[in-house]
Design a protein around this motif. Structure first.
Motif, PDB file in Angstrom:
ATOM      1  N   ILE A 279       0.936  -1.240   0.169  1.00 36.13           N
ATOM      2  CA  ILE A 279       0.041  -0.097   0.231  1.00 36.13           C
ATOM      3  C   ILE A 279       0.810   1.456  -0.038  1.00 36.13           C
ATOM      4  CG2 ILE A 279      -1.804  -1.248   1.158  1.00 36.13           C
ATOM      5  CD1 ILE A 279      -1.114   0.292   3.712  1.00 36.13           C
ATOM      6  N   GLY A 280       2.270   1.129   0.442  1.00 36.69           N
ATOM      7  CA  GLY A 280       3.093   2.134   0.109  1.00 36.69           C
ATOM      8  C   GLY A 280       3.995   1.903  -1.148  1.00 36.69           C
ATOM      9  N   GLN A 281       5.194   2.510  -1.111  1.00 34.29           N
ATOM     10  CA  GLN A 281       5.998   2.452  -2.318  1.00 34.29           C
ATOM     11  C   GLN A 281       6.826   1.214  -2.362  1.00 34.29           C
ATOM     12  OE1 GLN A 281       7.956   6.267  -2.137  1.00 34.29           O
ATOM     13  NE2 GLN A 281       6.595   7.139  -3.448  1.00 34.29           N
ATOM     14  N   SER A 282       7.179   0.779  -3.708  1.00 30.87           N
ATOM     15  CA  SER A 282       7.956  -0.284  -4.022  1.00 30.87           C
ATOM     16  C   SER A 282       9.333   0.298  -4.186  1.00 30.87           C
ATOM     17  CB  SER A 282       7.249  -1.316  -4.856  1.00 30.87           C
ATOM     18  OG  SER A 282       7.371  -0.601  -6.261  1.00 30.87           O
ATOM     19  N   PRO A 283      10.449  -0.573  -4.210  1.00 32.21           N
ATOM     20  CA  PRO A 283      10.684  -1.922  -3.488  1.00 32.21           C
ATOM     21  C   PRO A 283      10.423  -1.856  -2.051  1.00 32.21           C
ATOM     22  CG  PRO A 283      12.757  -1.139  -4.191  1.00 32.21           C
ATOM     23  CD  PRO A 283      11.713  -0.082  -4.669  1.00 32.21           C
ATOM     24  N   ARG A 284       9.715  -2.822  -1.382  1.00 30.05           N
ATOM     25  CA  ARG A 284       9.720  -3.012   0.116  1.00 30.05           C
ATOM     26  C   ARG A 284      11.053  -3.414   0.939  1.00 30.05           C
ATOM     27  NH1 ARG A 284       5.217  -1.893   3.038  1.00 30.05           N
ATOM     28  NH2 ARG A 284       6.588  -2.137   4.897  1.00 30.05           N
ATOM     29  N   VAL A 285      12.114  -2.862   0.672  1.00 29.73           N
ATOM     30  CA  VAL A 285      13.366  -3.369   1.031  1.00 29.73           C
ATOM     31  C   VAL A 285      13.576  -3.676   2.445  1.00 29.73           C
ATOM     32  CG1 VAL A 285      14.756  -2.107  -0.479  1.00 29.73           C
ATOM     33  CG2 VAL A 285      14.553  -1.143   1.257  1.00 29.73           C
ATOM     34  N   ASP A 286      12.282  -3.250   3.279  1.00 28.67           N
ATOM     35  CA  ASP A 286      12.484  -3.746   4.778  1.00 28.67           C
ATOM     36  C   ASP A 286      11.527  -4.921   5.030  1.00 28.67           C
ATOM     37  OD1 ASP A 286      10.007  -2.196   3.788  1.00 28.67           O
ATOM     38  OD2 ASP A 286       9.109  -2.192   5.979  1.00 28.67           O
TER      39      ASP A 286
END
Length: 218
Positions: free
Chosen positions: A8-15
């Motif tokens: 729902i946020g921004q990609s990439p989800r490095v976390d």
């Protein structure tokens, strides 16, 4: 095999993705974010108003962002449509409830996995941790009926400190099981809660990853 992940946020989800990749074998991963390509001003317009279903996520630079569920449904569906053309399974990197989302490919939703898993365990005293104080009442409604007694604490996975997790865990020591109800919570935050409560702790990101890994296994 290819796996798509929607945030729902921004990609990439490095976390998130590097931590769940070990459960996915050698699958190729493709990501899409509801906020990809938006300016900060456009993102601010998606903030929740009073009474909205509140969601919390992360921008590419690590900044926490609060969003209205209703304002991002269409953008999430667009992500699904894009990934459907490329992947075999889609994982949703959010524990919010989105019953209106549809997919021609298998769509793995952590919210449903959490509810069904905990329901199957027959827990009497359930503890739930969510990111934002404004999510507490919504969370009570989500989990009512799953356990006889429910305690909810809030700690942000993005700006919360170790002592915040310790404090929340101490409030949940009497619970039989703790659910960390956000995809942003990490293995290290789970470890803190488990050490304090001495109880089983369910982490959405790894629960979802294990299920997807099972679907991919040949």
């Amino acid at each position: 095999m290819k796996v798509g992940f929607i945030t729902i946020g921004q990609s990439p989800r490095v976390d998130v993705v590097p931590e769940i990749k070990p459960y996915l074998g050698d699958a190729e991963i493709i990501e899409c974010g509801a906020l990809d390509g938006l300016t900060l001003e456009e993102i601010k317009e998606l903030a929740p108003k009073e009474g909205d279903y509140v969601l919390v996520s992360r921008l590419r630079d690590g900044t926490q962002v609060r969003l209205s569920r209703e304002k991002i449904v269409k953008r999430l569906q667009e992500c699904i449509k894009k990934l459907e053309e490329e992947v075999d399974v889609i994982g949703f990197l959010c524990t919010g409830e989105f019953p209106e989302l549809t997919s021609r490919k298998l769509l793995v939703e952590p919210s449903l996995l959490l509810l069904k898993t905990v329901s199957a365990l027959g827990v009497s005293n359930l503890g739930v941790i969510v990111p934002d104080p404004d999510q507490v009442e919504m969370t009570r409604r989500k989990w009512e009926g799953i356990a006889e007694n429910l305690k909810v604490q809030s700690v942000s996975p993005y700006i919360g400190k170790k002592e915040d997790f310790i404090k929340a865990a101490q409030e949940l020591k009497e619970c039989d099981l703790i659910v960390m109800d956000c995809i942003g919570y990490t293995l290290s935050s789970k470890k803190i809660v488990k050490e304090i409560t001495k109880k089983p702790v369910v982490l959405p990101r790894t629960l979802m990853a294990r299920v997807i890994g099972e679907l991919l296994e040949g």
